[in-house]
Design a protein around this motif. Sequence first.
Motif, PDB file in Angstrom:
ATOM      1  N   ARG A 206       1.360  -1.280   0.152  1.00 25.05           N
ATOM      2  CA  ARG A 206       0.204  -0.023  -0.050  1.00 25.05           C
ATOM      3  C   ARG A 206       1.009   1.542  -0.212  1.00 25.05           C
ATOM      4  O   ARG A 206       1.801   1.386   0.839  1.00 25.05           O
ATOM      5  N   ARG A 207       0.819   1.874  -1.133  1.00 30.95           N
ATOM      6  CA  ARG A 207       1.203   3.330  -1.352  1.00 30.95           C
ATOM      7  C   ARG A 207       0.951   4.370  -0.265  1.00 30.95           C
ATOM      8  O   ARG A 207      -0.210   4.221   0.480  1.00 30.95           O
ATOM      9  N   ALA A 208       2.034   5.337   0.052  1.00 30.54           N
ATOM     10  CA  ALA A 208       1.500   6.101   1.285  1.00 30.54           C
ATOM     11  C   ALA A 208       0.245   6.378   0.735  1.00 30.54           C
ATOM     12  O   ALA A 208      -0.638   8.012   1.615  1.00 30.54           O
ATOM     13  N   ASP A 209      -0.151   6.824  -0.391  1.00 28.17           N
ATOM     14  CA  ASP A 209      -1.814   7.571  -1.010  1.00 28.17           C
ATOM     15  C   ASP A 209      -2.875   6.655  -1.101  1.00 28.17           C
ATOM     16  O   ASP A 209      -3.375   7.005  -1.088  1.00 28.17           O
ATOM     17  N   GLY A 210      -2.274   5.242  -0.184  1.00 27.84           N
ATOM     18  CA  GLY A 210      -3.540   4.639  -0.044  1.00 27.84           C
ATOM     19  C   GLY A 210      -3.351   3.472  -1.631  1.00 27.84           C
ATOM     20  O   GLY A 210      -4.128   2.741  -1.265  1.00 27.84           O
ATOM     21  N   ARG A 211      -3.356   3.548  -2.317  1.00 29.57           N
ATOM     22  CA  ARG A 211      -3.011   2.778  -3.652  1.00 29.57           C
ATOM     23  C   ARG A 211      -2.704   1.870  -3.654  1.00 29.57           C
ATOM     24  O   ARG A 211      -1.694   1.929  -2.694  1.00 29.57           O
TER      25      ARG A 211
END
Length: 215
Positions: A206-211
């Motif tokens: 999970r990326r920092a942007d939530g994706r």
Amino acid sequence: MTIPTLLDHVVIAGPHLAGLVDWFAERTGVVAAPGGAHPTGTANALVALTVDGRRGPQYIELIGPDPARDGDELPETFGIATLTEPRVQAYAVHPADIEATVAHARAHGYDPGEVSDLSRRTPDGTLLEWRLTRGEGRRLDVPFLIDWGSTPQPGLSDIPSIELVSFTRREPDPEPVREILAALGLGDGVADVEPADAAGFRLELRRADGRIVEL
């Protein structure tokens, strides 16, 4: 969420280390920290993993040829010499007793190889040493075993991190791999094996942007 409880690190290998670091950053937004060079002609970069909001000790190892190695031949480690692009190649687990786990596996029909020493130097020159199973013809579809001893586990060091969502093995015929994992006697410490059309690992982050990205 499917995460091996004894997961130590996930290995992503590539034919060019700098290109591998760029590839990972493009997909995850995280730039891996330089790790160091191994006597095997490889070098790595590292990213810590967070699980349920907790950092480490799990991590990702990006590994490729050491740019400072002698000669142009690509190393055989983790199949690097055969790769044309980055690939999730392997994973390590850290049992409580590495020798006992090897003995249990052998008694149940699988030989993970001898426990041997390995090391690398960090960019500041610190020598890190550990023990692991890396017998000849080491399989990449099942975990290798690792014991850090008194060396600090890299996933707890001050390096960039990303959240681990899941990590599983995919196989057209899961049963032979499941039998080997059972021989290790580590229960849910190893990756689940799922049926799939093609063999390989599924790593979800999970990326920092939530994706969520799958590698």
